[in-house]
Design a protein around this motif. Sequence first.
Motif, mmCIF file in Angstrom:
data_model
loop_
_atom_site.group_PDB
_atom_site.id
_atom_site.type_symbol
_atom_site.label_atom_id
_atom_site.label_comp_id
_atom_site.label_asym_id
_atom_site.label_seq_id
_atom_site.Cartn_x
_atom_site.Cartn_y
_atom_site.Cartn_z
ATOM 1 N N GLY A 1 0.792 -1.230 0.000
ATOM 2 C CA GLY A 1 0.000 0.000 0.000
ATOM 3 C C GLY A 1 0.822 1.277 0.000
ATOM 4 N N GLU B 1 0.535 5.554 -1.959
ATOM 5 C CA GLU B 1 -0.434 6.543 -2.460
ATOM 6 C C GLU B 1 -0.464 6.494 -3.983
ATOM 7 O OE1 GLU B 1 -2.594 8.570 -0.923
ATOM 8 O OE2 GLU B 1 -2.051 7.464 0.893
ATOM 9 N N ALA C 1 -3.923 5.335 -2.352
ATOM 10 C CA ALA C 1 -4.259 4.066 -1.706
ATOM 11 C C ALA C 1 -5.246 3.231 -2.517
ATOM 12 C CB ALA C 1 -4.825 4.357 -0.318
ATOM 13 N N GLU C 2 -6.240 3.886 -3.140
ATOM 14 C CA GLU C 2 -7.269 3.133 -3.896
ATOM 15 C C GLU C 2 -6.626 2.392 -5.066
ATOM 16 O OE1 GLU C 2 -7.291 6.297 -3.206
ATOM 17 O OE2 GLU C 2 -9.134 6.799 -2.116
ATOM 18 N N LEU C 3 -5.651 3.033 -5.694
ATOM 19 C CA LEU C 3 -4.976 2.409 -6.840
ATOM 20 C C LEU C 3 -4.196 1.178 -6.382
ATOM 21 C CD1 LEU C 3 -4.027 2.374 -9.804
ATOM 22 C CD2 LEU C 3 -2.214 3.968 -9.156
ATOM 23 N N TRP C 4 -3.415 1.303 -5.312
ATOM 24 C CA TRP C 4 -2.593 0.182 -4.840
ATOM 25 C C TRP C 4 -3.479 -0.955 -4.330
ATOM 26 C CZ3 TRP C 4 2.465 -0.601 -5.747
ATOM 27 C CH2 TRP C 4 3.182 0.491 -6.245
ATOM 28 N N GLN C 5 -4.629 -0.602 -3.747
ATOM 29 C CA GLN C 5 -5.554 -1.656 -3.290
ATOM 30 C C GLN C 5 -6.055 -2.468 -4.476
ATOM 31 O OE1 GLN C 5 -8.716 0.360 -1.216
ATOM 32 N NE2 GLN C 5 -7.392 0.779 0.535
ATOM 33 N N SER C 6 -6.401 -1.764 -5.537
ATOM 34 C CA SER C 6 -6.927 -2.433 -6.725
ATOM 35 C C SER C 6 -5.832 -3.292 -7.390
ATOM 36 C CB SER C 6 -7.472 -1.383 -7.696
ATOM 37 O OG SER C 6 -7.814 -1.957 -8.910
ATOM 38 N N TYR D 1 -5.185 -6.315 -5.115
ATOM 39 C CA TYR D 1 -6.309 -7.265 -5.155
ATOM 40 C C TYR D 1 -6.072 -8.311 -6.251
ATOM 41 C CZ TYR D 1 -11.124 -8.941 -5.758
ATOM 42 O OH TYR D 1 -12.249 -9.735 -5.873
ATOM 43 N N ASN E 1 -11.869 -7.568 -10.868
ATOM 44 C CA ASN E 1 -11.385 -6.289 -10.348
ATOM 45 C C ASN E 1 -12.413 -5.161 -10.558
ATOM 46 O OD1 ASN E 1 -9.761 -3.723 -10.243
ATOM 47 N ND2 ASN E 1 -8.165 -5.174 -9.707
ATOM 48 N N PHE F 1 -13.818 -2.638 -7.777
ATOM 49 C CA PHE F 1 -13.263 -1.270 -7.734
ATOM 50 C C PHE F 1 -13.876 -0.336 -8.787
ATOM 51 C CE2 PHE F 1 -10.117 -4.136 -5.917
ATOM 52 C CZ PHE F 1 -9.797 -3.492 -4.731
ATOM 53 N N MET G 1 -11.214 2.405 -12.250
ATOM 54 C CA MET G 1 -10.063 2.020 -11.426
ATOM 55 C C MET G 1 -9.422 0.733 -11.952
ATOM 56 S SD MET G 1 -7.992 2.741 -9.154
ATOM 57 C CE MET G 1 -8.648 4.057 -8.171
#
Length: 319
Positions: free
Chosen positions: A30, A32, A34-39, A42, A114, A118, A122
Amino acid sequence: MSAGTLFDLREFAAKRRVLVDERLDELVAGREPAELWQSMRYSVLSGGKRIRALLCLAAAEAVCYVPDRSNVPVAWDKALSCACALETIHAMSLIHDDLPCMDNDDLRRGKPTNHKVFGEAMALLAGDALLAYATEILVRHTPPSVPPEIILDVAAELARATGPEGMVGGQVADCIATGLITGERSGTTVSRALLESIHKRKTGALLRFSVWSGARLAGAPEHILAALAGYGQILGLAFQIADDLLDVTGDAQTLGKTPGKDEAAGKLTWVALHGIENSRLDLQHLEAEGKSLLRDTGLPIEATLPLESLLNFAINRNS
Ligand code: GRG
């Protein structure tokens, strides 16, 4: 001598999957935004057979082989970053392949795709980020024990295997033949040669690269590289034919995705063109050809047993 009787692929693969998963866990951690790295995370860390990483490591190990296997860590050191880059690119291709504008799939590796989790925007961007990040992983994290000119060569070949001459080119040819791009289907008029060329590029190019890159990073001479690249090409085609067969013969739980979708969508598959029995015969011939190329390397049989066993697995797998 049979690979199955002498060699425990399950144990071989389990050890190396842990190695790859641990490294990917560190690399795709994780940050920045954060949403991108989470996706990204995943899809990269959602399981999968890790066959591309295994092929890369197995090829490097074959080239570095000594009878007491004490060189295995040397091979891992040289090839692990490339193995991780391969799984990163592969995850990207699955994300994009599942999008509504492509296959429109809801399920991948037994989990929602994915874009279902997301959102489409994303998912698209996570795929783009993974594609670029793969090069960073390969170039920045391959150790100085590999000469820079070899890293450069491997990075160029990775781009080639992924780009217009490889995976993307194959996907486009497939989309054109099935009418996704032009609206007109080639349908049953498609030839064996065209389908073979689509399979070799869409799926085969990255699998071929997986084998070649492991050997190249380990410092293999030209004759070994050529034989292993040939083996990788055969394995790549066989892998996609087996995938086409599984769409007809597999079950959703084991596959982790919806079977029967190729047929329902009228997709170009080896089975649609040749039937189940002929496809199985083609796989037998490809397996023999692949094994013969492994002998052509001139490496000891013990050195290439994992690769022989991986070819057998690619053909006879149930997921
Ligand atoms: C944007 C560079 C770029 C590429 C995208 C969508 C696309 C172009 C290409 C599609 C390539 C593709 C997904 C081919 C199918 C390959 C295939 C058989 C995937 C399944 O691989 P496995 O069985 O999956 O190794 P696991 O889950 O085990 O990792």
